[in-house]
Design an enzyme around this catalytic site. Structure first.
Site, PDB file in Angstrom:
ATOM      1  CG  HIS A 129      -2.008  -1.003   1.160  1.00 50.05           C
ATOM      2  ND1 HIS A 129      -2.903  -1.211   2.178  1.00 50.05           N
ATOM      3  CD2 HIS A 129      -2.384  -1.866   0.168  1.00 50.05           C
ATOM      4  CE1 HIS A 129      -3.766  -2.142   1.845  1.00 50.05           C
ATOM      5  NE2 HIS A 129      -3.467  -2.569   0.635  1.00 50.05           N
ATOM      6  CD  GLU A 138      -1.725   3.907   3.806  1.00 50.31           C
ATOM      7  OE1 GLU A 138      -2.874   4.092   4.230  1.00 50.31           O
ATOM      8  OE2 GLU A 138      -1.469   3.177   2.815  1.00 50.31           O
ATOM      9  CB  CYS A 143      -6.199  -0.965   5.425  1.00 50.87           C
ATOM     10  SG  CYS A 143      -4.488  -1.535   5.461  1.00 50.87           S
ATOM     11  CB  CYS A 172      -1.858   1.124   6.200  1.00 49.99           C
ATOM     12  SG  CYS A 172      -1.335   0.329   4.663  1.00 49.99           S
TER      13      CYS A 172
END
Length: 219
Positions: A59, A61, A84, A94
């Protein structure tokens, strides 16, 4: 989402604009996950940035944190979508990663429509003492996740009639033998969030006649 209780500075707007730009660059590459942009800032300087990678992981992040390394401690994260809250075999949540990195502030454009995360990521960050701010450039953020949101709500992708600019998960020109509704349903099941029907194509003409189109190119 309620109106934010903060006044956004020009720097806030600039950093979230950069995060949205990063997310936009991943459209069409990240299914079944949305493309999320993240920018990490310390002393008004970007120390890390990233967006969701091809296939949906890592992701945004995670990419930004990897770039910043230990400098992420105490920084300000600008994220286009709520971090998330669910872990998977493909990577950690994340929200947990931002907490583990000791990020001080997280500014979010849009809450995640996924029930596995919606509000939970924010609550987890706040419980860990992270200052969370919501709603920066929310309208732009919602446009970027429109396909993800629709697929979660209906099981169908966002259908656009226009020119394929490379930012779509799939492109359909002809009408499949099973019909458009069946094709859209199966596409959604496969993780397609944004589907382009080229202007003037048989698929576009039939989808328009059946009122199955969500948006058109501006003329």
């Amino acid at each position: 989402m309620q109106e934010p209780l903060v006044e956004w500075s020009q720097a806030d707007i600039a950093f979230m604009s950069r995060a949205l730009e990063l997310a936009r660059s991943g459209l069409g590459e990240t299914q079944p996950n949305p493309s999320v942009g993240c920018v990490l800032v310390r002393d008004d300087l970007i120390i890390g940035e990233g967006r969701t990678q091809r296939g949906g992981r890592p992701h945004g992040e995670a990419m930004a944190l990897a770039m910043a390394g230990p400098n992420a401690v105490g920084c300000h994260a600008y994220v286009t979508l709520e971090p998330c809250a669910h872990e998977s075999v493909r990577g950690p949540a994340c929200s947990a990663s931002l907490i583990d990195a000791a990020v001080a502030t997280v500014t979010i454009s849009v809450l995640d429509p996924d029930p596995r995360t919606r509000g939970i990521g924010v609550a987890r960050l706040q419980a860990a003492g992270v200052d969370v701010r919501l709603g920066l450039l929310e309208a732009e953020g919602r446009v970027q996740i429109a396909g993800f949101d629709k697929r979660l709500r209906t099981g169908l992708p966002w259908v656009h009639v226009g020119i394929d600019d490379g930012a779509f998960d799939a492109v359909l020109s002809t009408v499949p033998s099973g019909g458009l509704v069946l094709y859209f349903t199966e596409a959604g099941q496969q993780g397609v969030m944004r589907l382009c029907l080229p202007t003037g194509s048989p698929a576009a003409l039939q989808a328009t006649a059946l009122n199955l189109v969500d948006s058109f190119d501006r003329t």
